[in-house]
Design a protein around this motif. Structure first.
Motif, PDB file in Angstrom:
ATOM      1  N   ILE A 423      14.581  20.456  -7.668  1.00  0.00           N
ATOM      2  CA  ILE A 423      13.990  19.312  -6.971  1.00  0.00           C
ATOM      3  C   ILE A 423      14.038  18.077  -7.872  1.00  0.00           C
ATOM      4  CG2 ILE A 423      11.862  18.362  -5.961  1.00  0.00           C
ATOM      5  CD1 ILE A 423      13.001  20.525  -4.219  1.00  0.00           C
ATOM      6  N   MET A 424      14.748  17.026  -7.435  1.00  0.00           N
ATOM      7  CA  MET A 424      14.807  15.781  -8.218  1.00  0.00           C
ATOM      8  C   MET A 424      13.470  15.060  -8.161  1.00  0.00           C
ATOM      9  SD  MET A 424      18.514  14.250  -7.186  1.00  0.00           S
ATOM     10  CE  MET A 424      18.676  13.030  -8.473  1.00  0.00           C
ATOM     11  N   GLY A 425      12.780  15.219  -7.021  1.00  0.00           N
ATOM     12  CA  GLY A 425      11.463  14.591  -6.884  1.00  0.00           C
ATOM     13  C   GLY A 425      11.184  14.240  -5.436  1.00  0.00           C
ATOM     14  N   PRO A 426       9.968  13.737  -5.163  1.00  0.00           N
ATOM     15  CA  PRO A 426       9.597  13.345  -3.805  1.00  0.00           C
ATOM     16  C   PRO A 426      10.070  11.925  -3.492  1.00  0.00           C
ATOM     17  CG  PRO A 426       7.726  13.023  -5.247  1.00  0.00           C
ATOM     18  CD  PRO A 426       8.830  13.581  -6.098  1.00  0.00           C
ATOM     19  N   GLU A 427      10.332  11.672  -2.224  1.00  0.00           N
ATOM     20  CA  GLU A 427      10.605  10.294  -1.787  1.00  0.00           C
ATOM     21  C   GLU A 427       9.907  10.081  -0.459  1.00  0.00           C
ATOM     22  OE1 GLU A 427      14.487   8.314  -2.327  1.00  0.00           O
ATOM     23  OE2 GLU A 427      14.528   8.111  -0.144  1.00  0.00           O
ATOM     24  N   THR A 428       9.102   9.027  -0.377  1.00  0.00           N
ATOM     25  CA  THR A 428       8.469   8.707   0.903  1.00  0.00           C
ATOM     26  C   THR A 428       9.501   8.004   1.788  1.00  0.00           C
ATOM     27  OG1 THR A 428       7.746   6.587   0.004  1.00  0.00           O
ATOM     28  CG2 THR A 428       6.165   8.403  -0.093  1.00  0.00           C
ATOM     29  N   ALA A 429       9.322   8.156   3.122  1.00  0.00           N
ATOM     30  CA  ALA A 429      10.196   7.453   4.074  1.00  0.00           C
ATOM     31  C   ALA A 429       9.324   6.565   4.940  1.00  0.00           C
ATOM     32  CB  ALA A 429      10.961   8.453   4.928  1.00  0.00           C
ATOM     33  N   LEU A 430       9.789   5.325   5.178  1.00  0.00           N
ATOM     34  CA  LEU A 430       9.039   4.402   6.039  1.00  0.00           C
ATOM     35  C   LEU A 430      10.014   3.801   7.057  1.00  0.00           C
ATOM     36  CD1 LEU A 430       6.191   3.328   6.479  1.00  0.00           C
ATOM     37  CD2 LEU A 430       6.804   1.347   5.080  1.00  0.00           C
ATOM     38  N   TRP A 431      10.057   4.443   8.248  1.00  0.00           N
ATOM     39  CA  TRP A 431      10.937   3.996   9.330  1.00  0.00           C
ATOM     40  C   TRP A 431      10.236   2.888  10.101  1.00  0.00           C
ATOM     41  CZ3 TRP A 431      15.704   5.966   8.980  1.00  0.00           C
ATOM     42  CH2 TRP A 431      15.882   7.146   8.259  1.00  0.00           C
ATOM     43  N   SER A 432      10.994   1.872  10.536  1.00  0.00           N
ATOM     44  CA  SER A 432      10.330   0.655  11.018  1.00  0.00           C
ATOM     45  C   SER A 432      10.461   0.425  12.529  1.00  0.00           C
ATOM     46  CB  SER A 432      10.897  -0.565  10.281  1.00  0.00           C
ATOM     47  OG  SER A 432      12.294  -0.674  10.503  1.00  0.00           O
ATOM     48  N   GLU A 433      10.599   1.498  13.328  1.00  0.00           N
ATOM     49  CA  GLU A 433      10.623   1.278  14.786  1.00  0.00           C
ATOM     50  C   GLU A 433       9.409   0.473  15.223  1.00  0.00           C
ATOM     51  OE1 GLU A 433      12.788   5.296  14.359  1.00  0.00           O
ATOM     52  OE2 GLU A 433      11.220   4.165  13.324  1.00  0.00           O
ATOM     53  N   THR A 434       8.227   0.784  14.639  1.00  0.00           N
ATOM     54  CA  THR A 434       6.988   0.144  15.125  1.00  0.00           C
ATOM     55  C   THR A 434       6.424  -0.844  14.107  1.00  0.00           C
ATOM     56  OG1 THR A 434       5.570   1.824  14.118  1.00  0.00           O
ATOM     57  CG2 THR A 434       6.403   2.293  16.346  1.00  0.00           C
ATOM     58  N   LEU A 435       7.154  -1.106  13.028  1.00  0.00           N
ATOM     59  CA  LEU A 435       6.632  -1.961  11.954  1.00  0.00           C
ATOM     60  C   LEU A 435       7.414  -3.270  11.947  1.00  0.00           C
ATOM     61  CD1 LEU A 435       6.449   0.760   9.138  1.00  0.00           C
ATOM     62  CD2 LEU A 435       4.775   0.254  10.925  1.00  0.00           C
ATOM     63  N   GLU A 436       6.692  -4.416  11.973  1.00  0.00           N
ATOM     64  CA  GLU A 436       7.384  -5.702  12.054  1.00  0.00           C
ATOM     65  C   GLU A 436       7.049  -6.641  10.909  1.00  0.00           C
ATOM     66  OE1 GLU A 436       6.695  -5.746  16.826  1.00  0.00           O
ATOM     67  OE2 GLU A 436       7.677  -7.498  15.960  1.00  0.00           O
ATOM     68  N   THR A 437       5.922  -6.408  10.233  1.00  0.00           N
ATOM     69  CA  THR A 437       5.482  -7.361   9.195  1.00  0.00           C
ATOM     70  C   THR A 437       5.130  -6.605   7.910  1.00  0.00           C
ATOM     71  OG1 THR A 437       3.169  -7.087   9.783  1.00  0.00           O
ATOM     72  CG2 THR A 437       4.407  -8.790  10.986  1.00  0.00           C
ATOM     73  N   LEU A 438       4.944  -7.396   6.842  1.00  0.00           N
ATOM     74  CA  LEU A 438       4.518  -6.803   5.565  1.00  0.00           C
ATOM     75  C   LEU A 438       3.141  -6.162   5.735  1.00  0.00           C
ATOM     76  CD1 LEU A 438       5.090  -6.384   2.547  1.00  0.00           C
ATOM     77  CD2 LEU A 438       4.032  -8.625   2.132  1.00  0.00           C
ATOM     78  N   ASP A 439       2.279  -6.781   6.536  1.00  0.00           N
ATOM     79  CA  ASP A 439       0.966  -6.181   6.820  1.00  0.00           C
ATOM     80  C   ASP A 439       1.125  -4.790   7.422  1.00  0.00           C
ATOM     81  OD1 ASP A 439      -1.502  -8.745   7.765  1.00  0.00           O
ATOM     82  OD2 ASP A 439      -0.592  -8.193   5.849  1.00  0.00           O
ATOM     83  N   ASP A 440       2.084  -4.647   8.354  1.00  0.00           N
ATOM     84  CA  ASP A 440       2.322  -3.335   8.977  1.00  0.00           C
ATOM     85  C   ASP A 440       2.784  -2.341   7.921  1.00  0.00           C
ATOM     86  OD1 ASP A 440       1.785  -4.594  11.380  1.00  0.00           O
ATOM     87  OD2 ASP A 440       3.866  -4.600  12.085  1.00  0.00           O
ATOM     88  N   ILE A 441       3.682  -2.776   7.066  1.00  0.00           N
ATOM     89  CA  ILE A 441       4.186  -1.898   5.985  1.00  0.00           C
ATOM     90  C   ILE A 441       3.023  -1.462   5.097  1.00  0.00           C
ATOM     91  CG2 ILE A 441       5.472  -1.930   3.811  1.00  0.00           C
ATOM     92  CD1 ILE A 441       7.652  -3.527   5.180  1.00  0.00           C
ATOM     93  N   GLU A 442       2.171  -2.415   4.714  1.00  0.00           N
ATOM     94  CA  GLU A 442       1.052  -2.109   3.802  1.00  0.00           C
ATOM     95  C   GLU A 442       0.090  -1.119   4.436  1.00  0.00           C
ATOM     96  OE1 GLU A 442       1.061  -6.422   1.466  1.00  0.00           O
ATOM     97  OE2 GLU A 442      -0.513  -5.979   2.921  1.00  0.00           O
ATOM     98  N   PHE A 443      -0.124  -1.257   5.742  1.00  0.00           N
ATOM     99  CA  PHE A 443      -1.093  -0.380   6.420  1.00  0.00           C
ATOM    100  C   PHE A 443      -0.643   1.083   6.349  1.00  0.00           C
ATOM    101  CE2 PHE A 443      -4.732   0.081   9.072  1.00  0.00           C
ATOM    102  CZ  PHE A 443      -4.483   1.165   9.902  1.00  0.00           C
TER     103      PHE A 443
END
Ligand SMILES: CC1=[NH+][C@H]2[C@@H](O1)O[C@H](CO)[C@@H](O)[C@@H]2O
Length: 496
Positions: A423-443
């Motif tokens: 295992i090289m390590g974990p990676e989070t995924a953040l798909w943006s179908e429902t995300l439009e702003t930096l605020d959405d990303i932060e949430f």
């Protein structure tokens, strides 16, 4: 000084010892960079501290003298065990000393120093605070080499400044890889000079029909440079052969029937594919990979490979073998979602595991053969999953991911039949179908990203206790308030 801060560092260090009197940063404090290759980290630290303290904090070549004390960044005296990314941090009344074997280790030590100072250190204007660093001895180094975060800029486009802020969040929690999902059905976000319509047409919209956008090659270079200054490697993804409607809508000749597809602004998956039988497809792939490789100092190119539902396994395997060779031809190491293992690739191919479950025979088989794997199980690491059923943003196809679920797994042992050494390590995924702003990303990112960043960095002997972690994580809240981060105040955490 508040020695409680020593107990609340996220990711938790390998070893911390409170030693007594600390060091107060004053307007006399200097930052010593004994070795010129430490100057970059010295500048980052100075820029970071000057704003909230209002102090000059000069960067000097000579060790700080006597009582004035100072902050020393040294590339000597760190033991081999901390490797290239670890560090030793010592604080006593005469100053702060961070020792590492390489600049990346100094940078990690600076992130820890940041959390040893009061939350006011995050302010974007001068604050009166007790700038005392508690007296400590810390020895620290990462468990996994790959500590990643993915960002989908294809479904919704995010400007360069938002990506830079995302990189700052990765650095704050010692992550070191940014996986940029640059192309998909709804958008092509990276300028390719030999195929200009990919962005002219393919970059002109996004999910919901908005104006979309794209990075010019100079803007992409700007993102890569910003990431490098923070010891973050950019891993660009050009998803293929599926998830390619934006390309198929840009060039008629890429389509089997010679007709351009319409632009697509919905959120379905699996309906598109490059034309496997046409030779121009492989000229296209070669041109794209060549240009992206030239823009990417990191060793990897991610070629996607997920959800190619409209072609046969034989077509997929044929395409993937050629695409993998093209990545190698351009001097890069191929990554892909774990379906890339289909055509029985060589051991240098890196599958990114993404299914919600932990049963993955083809991944276990590849690990036995020597392939290294990135762990992104959708049941824990997909931060586009809703926190709970009433969360406005996000999806729920892989289930609901509370903060506890994001933390309560072990990337080293999660996949059945795969040993931690693969295992090289974990990676989070953040798909943006429902995300439009930096605020959405932060949430969606906070508080769950710091949780998985800890799984990537800290020893497994210290990351198996949700009860103690939730206490530490909650103490990050006052920092996020001052950083004006739009985080989710999960009821699972004992906020101050
Ligand atoms: C690797 C992968 N392919 C799919 C899947 O993950 O789910 C995502 C949403 O969670 C979606 O956006 C993506 O296209």
């Amino acid at each position: 000084s508040d020695t409680r801060r020593v107990e609340n560092i996220v990711p938790v260090p390998v070893e911390t010892e409170v030693t007594g009197a600390g060091y107060e940063i004053t307007d006399e404090t200097a930052i010593y960079v004994g070795d010129t290759s430490a100057t970059g980290v010295g500048k980052y630290l100075a820029d970071f501290l000057r704003t909230p303290t209002g102090y000059e904090l000069p960067i000097v070549e000579q060790p700080p003298r006597g009582a004035a004390g100072g902050i020393s960044l040294r590339l000597t005296g760190a033991s081999d065990e901390v490797g290239e990314e670890g560090y030793r941090l010592q604080v006593n009344p005469s100053g702060v000393t961070i020792r590492a074997n390489a600049p990346a280790g100094l940078f990690a030590g600076v992130q820890t120093l940041r959390q040893l100072l009061p939350p006011a250190v995050e302010a974007d204007s001068a604050r009166a605070a007790d700038w005392t660093v508690p007296g400590v001895q810390i020895r620290d180094y990462p468990r996994f080499a790959h500590r990643g975060a993915h960002l989908d800029v294809a479904r919704h486009f995010f400007e360069v400044d938002d990506v830079k802020q995302y990189i700052d969040y990765l650095a704050q929690y010692k992550a070191n890889h940014l996986h940029l999902h640059l192309t998909d059905d709804q958008g092509w976000r990276i300028e390719i000079e030999s195929w200009p319509k990919l962005t002219e047409i393919g970059g002109s919209t996004e999910v919901g029909g908005g104006e979309g956008g794209f990075y010019t090659q100079d803007e992409y270079r700007e993102i890569v440079e910003y990431a490098q200054e923070r010891f973050v490697t950019v891993v660009p993804e050009v998803d293929m052969p599926g998830h390619t409607n934006a390309a198929l809508a840009s060039y008629a000749e890429l389509n089997c029937d010679g007709e351009r597809e319409d632009l697509y602004t919905g959120t379905q998956v699996g309906f598109s594919s490059l034309c496997i039988d046409k030779e121009i497809t492989y000229e296209f792939v070669d041109d794209v990979i060549r240009e992206v490789a030239e823009l990417t100092p990191g060793p990897y190119i991610h070629i996607g490979g997920d959800e190619a539902h409209v072609i046969t396994d034989e077509e997929y395997n044929y395409f993937m073998e050629r695409a993998i060779d093209i990545v190698r031809d351009h001097g890069k190491r191929p990554l892909g979602w774990h379906q890339i293992l289909g055509p029985d690739p060589d051991a240098d191919v890196i599958p990114q595991y993404w299914y919600p479950g932990n049963e993955a025979p083809e991944v276990a088989e590849a690990a036995q053969k020597g392939n290294e794997i990135i762990a992104s199980p959708a049941s824990h690491a997909y931060l586009d999953m809703k926190y709970h059923e009433d969360t406005e943003l996000g999806l729920d196809w892989a289930g609901l991911t509370s903060v506890k679920e994001a933390y309560d797994w072990d990337p080293g042992t999660f996949i059945e039949g795969v040993d931690e050494s693969s295992i090289m390590g974990p990676e989070t995924a953040l798909w943006s179908e429902t995300l439009e702003t930096l605020d959405d990303i932060e949430f969606m990112l906070f508080p769950r990203f710091p949780a998985i960043a800890e799984l990537g960095w800290s020893p497994d002997t210290k990351t198996d206790d949700w009860e103690s972690f939730r206490e530490r994580l909650a103490t990050q809240g006052p920092r996020w308030d001052i950083q004006d981060i739009n985080y989710y105040e999960s009821s699972q955490l004992p906020w101050a």
